[in-house]
Design an enzyme around this catalytic site. Structure first.
Site, PDB file in Angstrom:
ATOM      1  N   TYR A  66      31.314  61.043 -30.057  1.00  0.00           N
ATOM      2  CA  TYR A  66      31.851  59.692 -30.211  1.00  0.00           C
ATOM      3  C   TYR A  66      32.064  59.025 -28.856  1.00  0.00           C
ATOM      4  O   TYR A  66      32.817  59.538 -28.010  1.00  0.00           O
ATOM      5  CB  TYR A  66      33.189  59.717 -30.957  1.00  0.00           C
ATOM      6  N   SER A  82      34.720  57.890 -43.785  1.00  0.00           N
ATOM      7  CA  SER A  82      34.346  56.543 -44.256  1.00  0.00           C
ATOM      8  C   SER A  82      34.853  56.292 -45.675  1.00  0.00           C
ATOM      9  O   SER A  82      34.105  55.829 -46.539  1.00  0.00           O
ATOM     10  CB  SER A  82      32.830  56.343 -44.196  1.00  0.00           C
ATOM     11  N   GLY A 142      34.700  50.162 -43.745  1.00  0.00           N
ATOM     12  CA  GLY A 142      35.464  48.917 -43.736  1.00  0.00           C
ATOM     13  C   GLY A 142      35.010  47.913 -44.780  1.00  0.00           C
ATOM     14  O   GLY A 142      35.620  46.838 -44.914  1.00  0.00           O
TER      15      GLY A 142
END
Length: 331
Positions: free
Chosen positions: A53, A200, A205
């Site tokens: 990441y 997720s 989102g």
């Protein structure tokens, strides 16, 4: 996650990857650390990162800074290994040597003596899973990691890995619009006593209104995500509105209802939503208090059916960017 080989974590975790870009613009380390501390103060003790990441391991470095101001013994920290850059391309790498090298690097960047939960981020099909987990088992025996996890693994891989050393958790994409793991993977994990970590859980989102009520950042990889673009997005907006309408009936927000749905799949399912905003963090935490009956769960499932979802999920999309890709999880 109730089992002898499972780490006890907060009911809701925090996915840290979004703080270092890819799906959103990265945040400064100071702001990211403040958000992590705020999450801890609100009862979240399970934090998920990876050596992949951010540019040059940025996320682990940020998490390491935040940990300096938090009580380590109260934190359950998960990180991952499994990617490498070879010949200028992204590769999946699961050799024992790479496992150990990655673990040592993560420990140093995070500034800690041990990792609570160490995942193979993606499974390298060119290396027997027995070899990879065998090295992870050695790291457990040496006290460098406490528990072993797999991410985006197939049924066969999970069984073979678990035979070498108990697997504590399998991390998979799981949300209202990604439910492929329900048929075989979740039953297998429950049979073996393995926890499920849902990444997720808000569909990157989407169920918070991203790309609908909130535009996508220019640098976001979501601009190329099949479910967030073109005709697929227009079709998926119908799903979002259904969740908004159902949430209104329950007196909560759409992301709270979507998270509550995941939370109600069982105590062994731990969602790890991420966010860059304090108000979204508060909103996500509010989902834990929402109670849904079996009839209400059924109503949500009937409102959002998988055959209505338009576009591939994250795994299929990111696979196209990899040189040598991984296992074949449920589709």
């Amino acid at each position: 996650m109730p089992s002898s080989h499972l780490v006890q974590v907060s009911r809701l975790g925090f996915g840290c990857g979004g703080l270092s870009g890819i799906w959103n613009a990265p945040v400064p380390h100071e702001a990211g650390c403040l958000l992590i501390k705020r999450a801890f103060e609100k009862g979240i003790t399970f934090f998920d990162t990876s050596d992949a990441y951010g540019h040059d391991h940025d996320n682990e470095i940020m998490i390491g800074k935040a940990l300096k101001d938090l009580p380590r013994e109260q934190i359950q920290l998960a990180t991952k290994f499994g990617f490498a850059v070879e010949e200028g391309q992204v590769a999946i790498k699961g050799t024992p040597e790479h496992v150990r090298k990655c673990c040592e690097g993560s420990l140093k960047r995070l500034g800690i003596d041990y990792i609570d939960l160490y995942y193979q981020h993606r499974v390298d099909t060119t290396v027997p899973i027995e070899d990879t987990v065998g090295e992870l088992k050695k790291l457990v025996e040496e006290g460098k990691i406490k528990y072993i996890g797999l991410s985006e693994a197939s049924i066969d891989t999970i069984k073979r890995a678990h035979a070498i050393h108990p697997i504590t958790a399998v991390q998979m994409e799981y949300s209202l619009w990604t439910r492929e793991i329900e048929d075989e993977l979740i039953p297998l994990c429950r049979e073996l006593g393995i926890g499920i970590v849902a990444y997720s859980p808000l569909g990157h989102g989407f169920f918070g209104g991203k790309a609908i009520v909130e535009s996508l950042p220019v640098e976001s990889l979501l601009n190329t995500h099949p479910r967030f673009t073109g005709e697929n997005l227009e079709k998926n907006k119908v799903i979002y509105q259904k969740v908004v309408d159902l949430a209104a009936k329950h007196g909560c927000t759409a992301p709270q209802l979507a998270l509550a749905w995941v939370l109600h799949q069982g105590d062994d399912v731990i969602p790890i939503p991420g966010t860059r905003k304090a108000e979204n963090l508060e909103n996500n935490i509010g989902s834990v208090a929402i109670k849904l009956s079996q009839d209400e769960m059924r109503e949500i499932c009937e409102a959002v059916t998988m055959n209505e979802v338009s576009g591939e999920r994250e795994f299929e999309m990111l696979a196209k960017y990899s040189w040598r890709y991984a296992d074949t999880p449920p589709r």
